[in-house]
Design a protein around this motif. Structure first.
Motif, PDB file in Angstrom:
ATOM      1  N   UNK A  30       0.826  -1.193   0.000  1.00 37.68           N
ATOM      2  CA  UNK A  30       0.000   0.000   0.000  1.00 37.68           C
ATOM      3  C   UNK A  30       0.862   1.246   0.000  1.00 37.68           C
ATOM      4  N   UNK A  31       0.321   2.343  -0.530  1.00 46.93           N
ATOM      5  CA  UNK A  31       0.994   3.639  -0.526  1.00 46.93           C
ATOM      6  C   UNK A  31       0.014   4.653   0.049  1.00 46.93           C
ATOM      7  N   UNK A  32       0.424   5.339   1.097  1.00 47.13           N
ATOM      8  CA  UNK A  32      -0.465   6.293   1.762  1.00 47.13           C
ATOM      9  C   UNK A  32       0.183   7.673   1.792  1.00 47.13           C
ATOM     10  N   UNK A  33      -0.519   8.710   1.295  1.00 41.30           N
ATOM     11  CA  UNK A  33       0.005  10.074   1.401  1.00 41.30           C
ATOM     12  C   UNK A  33      -0.198  10.620   2.808  1.00 41.30           C
ATOM     13  N   UNK A  34       0.859  11.216   3.377  1.00 44.84           N
ATOM     14  CA  UNK A  34       0.786  11.775   4.728  1.00 44.84           C
ATOM     15  C   UNK A  34       1.555  13.090   4.744  1.00 44.84           C
ATOM     16  N   UNK A  35       0.834  14.212   4.815  1.00 47.78           N
ATOM     17  CA  UNK A  35       1.428  15.546   4.921  1.00 47.78           C
ATOM     18  C   UNK A  35       2.510  15.791   3.873  1.00 47.78           C
ATOM     19  N   UNK A  36       2.156  15.551   2.618  1.00 53.72           N
ATOM     20  CA  UNK A  36       3.076  15.846   1.520  1.00 53.72           C
ATOM     21  C   UNK A  36       4.144  14.801   1.289  1.00 53.72           C
ATOM     22  N   UNK A  37       4.115  13.721   2.065  1.00 51.74           N
ATOM     23  CA  UNK A  37       5.068  12.624   1.880  1.00 51.74           C
ATOM     24  C   UNK A  37       4.276  11.339   1.659  1.00 51.74           C
ATOM     25  N   UNK A  38       4.978  10.216   1.598  1.00 52.02           N
ATOM     26  CA  UNK A  38       4.311   8.942   1.347  1.00 52.02           C
ATOM     27  C   UNK A  38       4.855   7.878   2.296  1.00 52.02           C
ATOM     28  N   UNK A  39       3.942   7.065   2.802  1.00 49.30           N
ATOM     29  CA  UNK A  39       4.324   5.882   3.557  1.00 49.30           C
ATOM     30  C   UNK A  39       4.087   4.673   2.656  1.00 49.30           C
ATOM     31  N   UNK A  40       5.162   3.934   2.400  1.00 47.35           N
ATOM     32  CA  UNK A  40       5.103   2.765   1.522  1.00 47.35           C
ATOM     33  C   UNK A  40       5.138   1.527   2.404  1.00 47.35           C
ATOM     34  N   UNK A  41       4.040   0.806   2.408  1.00 46.95           N
ATOM     35  CA  UNK A  41       3.907  -0.335   3.312  1.00 46.95           C
ATOM     36  C   UNK A  41       4.385  -1.615   2.628  1.00 46.95           C
ATOM     37  N   UNK A  42       5.370  -2.256   3.251  1.00 47.31           N
ATOM     38  CA  UNK A  42       5.867  -3.561   2.823  1.00 47.31           C
ATOM     39  C   UNK A  42       5.342  -4.607   3.814  1.00 47.31           C
ATOM     40  N   UNK A  43       5.749  -5.836   3.643  1.00 50.97           N
ATOM     41  CA  UNK A  43       5.295  -6.879   4.569  1.00 50.97           C
ATOM     42  C   UNK A  43       5.853  -6.696   5.968  1.00 50.97           C
TER      43      UNK A  43
END
Length: 459
Positions: free
Chosen positions: A253-266
């Motif tokens: 999954x990729x989630x935008x958070x305050x102008x950045x991105x959190x890329x979720x791996x396993x």
């Protein structure tokens, strides 16, 4: 070739503190990652599988190096060849001095298509006029249709609604010309019969490769395995520039958070300033946030078309041709991969089968029966020469289905979220689903990231 080769940006052109995650290590992802590393970004390349390479990779089998499928380039594929130059591996690609395709016609007759030094489109006129796979009257039909095809604009969106096969019928082409010439190119380049592919895509292929420039279709065949041609060189290039590479790391999954991105791996979450998704369309649709604006129904309609490759190692050489096409035969293209595989005895031939729905689910025993017999018919020495190895590789996702209307389904590389971009030969590159299209998409993805994070100017 009208599309210039994208050049790497100067090292240090981007902010070194900015972190970019590139998901997917096919040609698009490798290209984007190398571009971004050159621009001074901190790059993490993540790959779901245990190996890099995406749809173009090599593997070891019984002491030989095998490519998953036969891939070729044309002289007009300047972005891909530019990538090899940059990686220092261009010596591994053997490009013809002049377009020349040997063809085995019905009845075992040998023919060929060979260009002259005349300017386009006259460079192929004599080749068509002497093409023994067609009767003289049909050769005239082909020449007339080729001139008409040259007047089409591949960028005309209206062409995408029409079938190339229907256009050929309207321009006087019969079963013989479609089977023995037009499909010779169309099936290989677009992974579909003329009746199944978009007129816009066909116009792009024939104009760019065959009709607009005399040398554009000169064929390049890898003399090295794909692993040595671009996979390992790109890995080395990226690591030398401080990039990180992680395999066994699918993006969930990729989630935008305050102008950045959190890329979720396993096993963890990566914090990134930008993300390049160089993954298949259904994966992009699944992991992208809703705000990215991807229309999942469009991507789902792209579909896939398989490619199957038959591999045979004969105990002795059975042909002196480095490659050959066959028409009116289950065999489409045959390549001699003996030296590239590292073999010093016998001869290793691969049969490349595009638009291979018929063969995808067929058992290997059926393919063995059909193709050993057919190779024996095409090459008489093969009928009497024992083979030591026979195996089949299947690419269920060979390309997306390049049918009428498909260009309208391809996604733009930018999304509604600045910093989240797409890459891959399935995106709206203007090119068919090819290695060239993949590399061009990788350059464009890196440009978009550079523009959005460093204030650069996009080409």
């Amino acid at each position: 070739m009208t599309a210039p080769c994208a050049q790497p940006r100067a090292s240090g052109a981007g902010p070194t503190e900015a972190h970019v995650v590139v998901a997917g290590s096919g040609l698009a992802g490798l290209t984007a990652a190398c571009d971004l590393a050159d621009a001074g970004f901190a790059v993490t390349l993540v790959e779901a599988r245990a190996r890099l390479g995406g749809a173009t990779f090599s593997f070891q089998r019984n002491g030989m190096t095998v490519d998953n499928g036969q891939h070729v380039v044309l002289r007009c594929c300047t972005a891909y060849q530019g990538l090899l130059d940059r990686l220092g591996s261009s010596a591994g690609m053997d490009v013809q001095d002049r377009f020349h395709v040997p063809v085995i016609a019905p009845g075992g007759r040998f023919s060929e298509l060979r260009r002259t030094d005349a300017p386009a489109p006259l460079h192929l006129a004599s080749a068509i006029a002497r093409y023994k796979a067609l009767r003289p009257a049909d050769r005239v039909r082909v020449l007339r249709a080729a001139l008409a095809l040259r007047s089409l604009d591949p960028d005309d969106a209206a062409l995408d609604s029409h079938s190339f096969g229907d256009w050929l019928v309207r321009h006087g082409q019969n079963d013989a010309t479609r089977d023995r010439l037009w499909n010779l190119i169309t099936v290989a380049a677009l992974n579909g019969d003329v009746s199944q592919v978009s007129l816009a895509s066909a116009a792009k292929v024939f104009r760019t490769a065959l009709l607009d420039a005399a040398d554009a279709a000169d064929i390049g065949i890898p003399r090295w395995p794909l692993e040595d041609l671009h996979v390992r060189p790109a890995e080395k290039y990226l690591l030398e520039r401080g990039g990180q590479i992680r395999t066994h790391s699918p993006v969930r999954g990729v989630a935008p958070v305050r102008g950045r991105f959190l890329v979720r791996l396993d096993d963890e979450v990566l914090d990134a300033d930008a993300v390049v998704l160089a993954v298949p369309p259904e994966t992009a649709a699944r992991v992208c946030p809703e705000r990215a604006g991807l229309q999942q129904w469009r991507l789902a309609r792209l579909g896939v078309v398989p490619i199957v490759n038959v591999h045979v190692v004969y105990e002795r050489p059975v042909t002196d041709l480095s490659f050959v096409a066959a028409v009116s035969s289950p065999v489409q293209w045959v390549f001699d991969r003996t030296a590239a595989a590292g073999l010093t005895e016998g001869q290793y031939l691969t049969v490349s089968l595009s638009a291979a729905e018929t063969w995808l689910a067929a058992p290997a025993s059926t393919l063995r029966e059909v193709f050993l017999a057919e190779l024996g018919r095409l090459f008489p020495d093969a009928a009497t020469t024992p083979h030591s190895r026979f195996f089949v590789t299947r690419q269920r996702r060979g390309t997306f289905r390049q049918s009428p209307g498909s260009n309208r389904l391809r996604a733009d590389q930018h999304t509604a979220l600045p910093g989240l971009v797409l890459a891959g030969s399935w995106t709206a590159t203007g090119w068919p689903d090819t290695m060239e299209g993949a590399v061009q998409s990788g350059h464009r993805a890196a440009d978009l990231v550079f523009t959005q994070l460093a204030g650069g100017v996009s080409r």
